[in-house]
Motif scaffolding. Structure first.
Motif, PDB file in Angstrom:
ATOM      1  N   GLY A 174       0.830  -1.237  -0.026  1.00  0.00           N
ATOM      2  CA  GLY A 174       0.155   0.042  -0.111  1.00  0.00           C
ATOM      3  C   GLY A 174       0.812   1.149  -0.067  1.00  0.00           C
ATOM      4  N   ASP A 175       0.120   2.581   0.199  1.00  0.00           N
ATOM      5  CA  ASP A 175       0.868   3.703   0.178  1.00  0.00           C
ATOM      6  C   ASP A 175       1.207   4.372   1.455  1.00  0.00           C
ATOM      7  N   GLU A 176       1.097   3.213   2.393  1.00  0.00           N
ATOM      8  CA  GLU A 176       1.290   3.760   3.742  1.00  0.00           C
ATOM      9  C   GLU A 176       2.738   4.250   4.076  1.00  0.00           C
ATOM     10  N   ALA A 177       3.116   5.592   4.274  1.00  0.00           N
ATOM     11  CA  ALA A 177       4.207   6.053   4.397  1.00  0.00           C
ATOM     12  C   ALA A 177       4.659   5.884   5.894  1.00  0.00           C
ATOM     13  N   LEU A 178       5.767   5.606   6.364  1.00  0.00           N
ATOM     14  CA  LEU A 178       6.176   5.698   7.603  1.00  0.00           C
ATOM     15  C   LEU A 178       7.077   6.685   7.885  1.00  0.00           C
ATOM     16  N   ARG A 179       6.863   7.765   8.756  1.00  0.00           N
ATOM     17  CA  ARG A 179       7.461   9.147   9.090  1.00  0.00           C
ATOM     18  C   ARG A 179       7.977   8.909  10.642  1.00  0.00           C
ATOM     19  N   PRO A 180       9.104   9.518  10.872  1.00  0.00           N
ATOM     20  CA  PRO A 180       9.185   9.420  12.065  1.00  0.00           C
ATOM     21  C   PRO A 180       8.409  10.086  12.953  1.00  0.00           C
ATOM     22  N   HIS A 181       8.097   9.905  14.067  1.00  0.00           N
ATOM     23  CA  HIS A 181       7.109  10.277  15.157  1.00  0.00           C
ATOM     24  C   HIS A 181       7.528  10.747  16.571  1.00  0.00           C
ATOM     25  N   ASP A 182       9.037  10.745  16.687  1.00  0.00           N
ATOM     26  CA  ASP A 182       9.719  11.198  17.834  1.00  0.00           C
ATOM     27  C   ASP A 182      11.042  11.710  17.546  1.00  0.00           C
ATOM     28  N   HIS A 183      11.719  12.080  18.366  1.00  0.00           N
ATOM     29  CA  HIS A 183      13.023  12.909  18.144  1.00  0.00           C
ATOM     30  C   HIS A 183      14.198  12.200  18.110  1.00  0.00           C
ATOM     31  N   GLU A 184      13.922  10.621  18.219  1.00  0.00           N
ATOM     32  CA  GLU A 184      15.142   9.669  18.122  1.00  0.00           C
ATOM     33  C   GLU A 184      15.652   9.534  16.319  1.00  0.00           C
ATOM     34  N   LEU A 185      14.615   9.752  15.765  1.00  0.00           N
ATOM     35  CA  LEU A 185      14.803   9.611  14.122  1.00  0.00           C
ATOM     36  C   LEU A 185      14.575  10.874  13.368  1.00  0.00           C
ATOM     37  N   SER A 186      15.350  11.037  12.531  1.00  0.00           N
ATOM     38  CA  SER A 186      15.315  12.045  11.408  1.00  0.00           C
ATOM     39  C   SER A 186      14.630  11.802  10.072  1.00  0.00           C
ATOM     40  N   GLU A 187      14.580  10.450   9.610  1.00  0.00           N
ATOM     41  CA  GLU A 187      14.191   9.970   8.450  1.00  0.00           C
ATOM     42  C   GLU A 187      14.024   8.579   8.371  1.00  0.00           C
ATOM     43  N   ALA A 188      12.804   8.087   7.693  1.00  0.00           N
ATOM     44  CA  ALA A 188      12.804   6.600   7.617  1.00  0.00           C
ATOM     45  C   ALA A 188      12.266   6.615   5.885  1.00  0.00           C
ATOM     46  N   CYS A 189      13.188   5.567   5.247  1.00  0.00           N
ATOM     47  CA  CYS A 189      12.590   5.143   3.837  1.00  0.00           C
ATOM     48  C   CYS A 189      13.007   3.950   3.566  1.00  0.00           C
ATOM     49  N   PHE A 190      12.356   3.509   2.273  1.00  0.00           N
ATOM     50  CA  PHE A 190      12.876   2.114   1.802  1.00  0.00           C
ATOM     51  C   PHE A 190      13.883   2.517   0.837  1.00  0.00           C
ATOM     52  N   VAL A 191      14.848   1.422   0.714  1.00  0.00           N
ATOM     53  CA  VAL A 191      16.075   1.873  -0.095  1.00  0.00           C
ATOM     54  C   VAL A 191      16.465   0.228  -0.802  1.00  0.00           C
ATOM     55  N   PRO A 192      16.984   0.336  -1.871  1.00  0.00           N
ATOM     56  CA  PRO A 192      17.408  -1.055  -2.297  1.00  0.00           C
ATOM     57  C   PRO A 192      18.512  -1.669  -1.599  1.00  0.00           C
ATOM     58  N   LEU A 193      18.394  -3.073  -1.388  1.00  0.00           N
ATOM     59  CA  LEU A 193      19.462  -3.574  -0.435  1.00  0.00           C
ATOM     60  C   LEU A 193      20.958  -3.279  -0.558  1.00  0.00           C
ATOM     61  N   GLU A 194      21.306  -3.082  -1.706  1.00  0.00           N
ATOM     62  CA  GLU A 194      22.596  -2.787  -1.983  1.00  0.00           C
ATOM     63  C   GLU A 194      23.066  -1.366  -1.354  1.00  0.00           C
ATOM     64  N   GLU A 195      22.053  -0.240  -1.745  1.00  0.00           N
ATOM     65  CA  GLU A 195      22.312   0.746  -1.001  1.00  0.00           C
ATOM     66  C   GLU A 195      22.164   0.813   0.537  1.00  0.00           C
ATOM     67  N   ALA A 196      21.324  -0.112   1.106  1.00  0.00           N
ATOM     68  CA  ALA A 196      21.029  -0.196   2.480  1.00  0.00           C
ATOM     69  C   ALA A 196      22.340  -0.669   2.962  1.00  0.00           C
TER      70      ALA A 196
END
Length: 168
Positions: A112-134
């Motif tokens: 689905g199009d559910e976006a995961l975004r940080p909801h507290d001060h411990e994270l600045s970003e969240a995103c899906f990346v290709p495995l090699e980039e990860a």
């Protein structure tokens, strides 16, 4: 003479003394979540350099699977159903840290199009990346653990490793 279970108060005091002397382990619990394209969810913590898998440290007497669920609720406002265990990693002492047990659970595929975004001060970003980039974005220790998790997912069975490396 050592206490016996026949004297419950003395026995419990004896066991409590032994418990107080035993080593305590830090426990980390992370989750491997992918999207339909096979990309890996990474988060960017504000309290340390580099990217990481979602998750975090277990609190006192908290099971690892509940720790990762709690961390995802707190940090990404996301409730997750875990699909099993992928990795148990004994992490050797390093820097100022004692040894640790680190778990990676299978979080399945997020559709689905559910976006995961940080909801507290411990994270600045969240995103899906290709495995090699990860693999390039995470620390060397996490890269080995991530590789073990991907292999466990492919093989259909969990793996036990030391610092991300199987010794057998």
């Amino acid at each position: 003479m050592s206490p016996t279970p026949a004297d419950p108060d003395a026995w419990n005091a004896y066991l409590a003394e032994g418990n107080a002397k035993q080593a305590r382990k830090r426990v980390a619990a992370d989750v491997l979540i992918r999207d339909p394209l096979g990309r890996v969810l990474l988060v960017n913590p504000t309290y340390k350099p580099g990217w990481d898998l979602p998750g975090g440290m277990a609190e006192a007497n908290e099971p690892p699977e509940e720790a990762v669920r709690r961390e995802l609720r707190e940090e990404l406002n996301h409730d997750i159903v875990l699909l099993g265990l992928l990795v148990v990693d004994w992490v050797a002492p390093h820097g100022p840290w004692d040894d640790q047990i680190a778990f990676i659970f299978n979080g399945g595929t997020l559709y689905g199009d559910e976006a995961l975004r940080p909801h507290d001060h411990e994270l600045s970003e969240a995103c899906f990346v290709p495995l090699e980039e990860a693999r390039d974005l995470v620390s060397e220790r996490m890269r080995r653990r991530l590789d073990a998790a991907v292999k466990a997912l492919e093989d259909g069975r969990p793996v036990y490793v030391h610092d991300g490396t199987a010794n057998w």
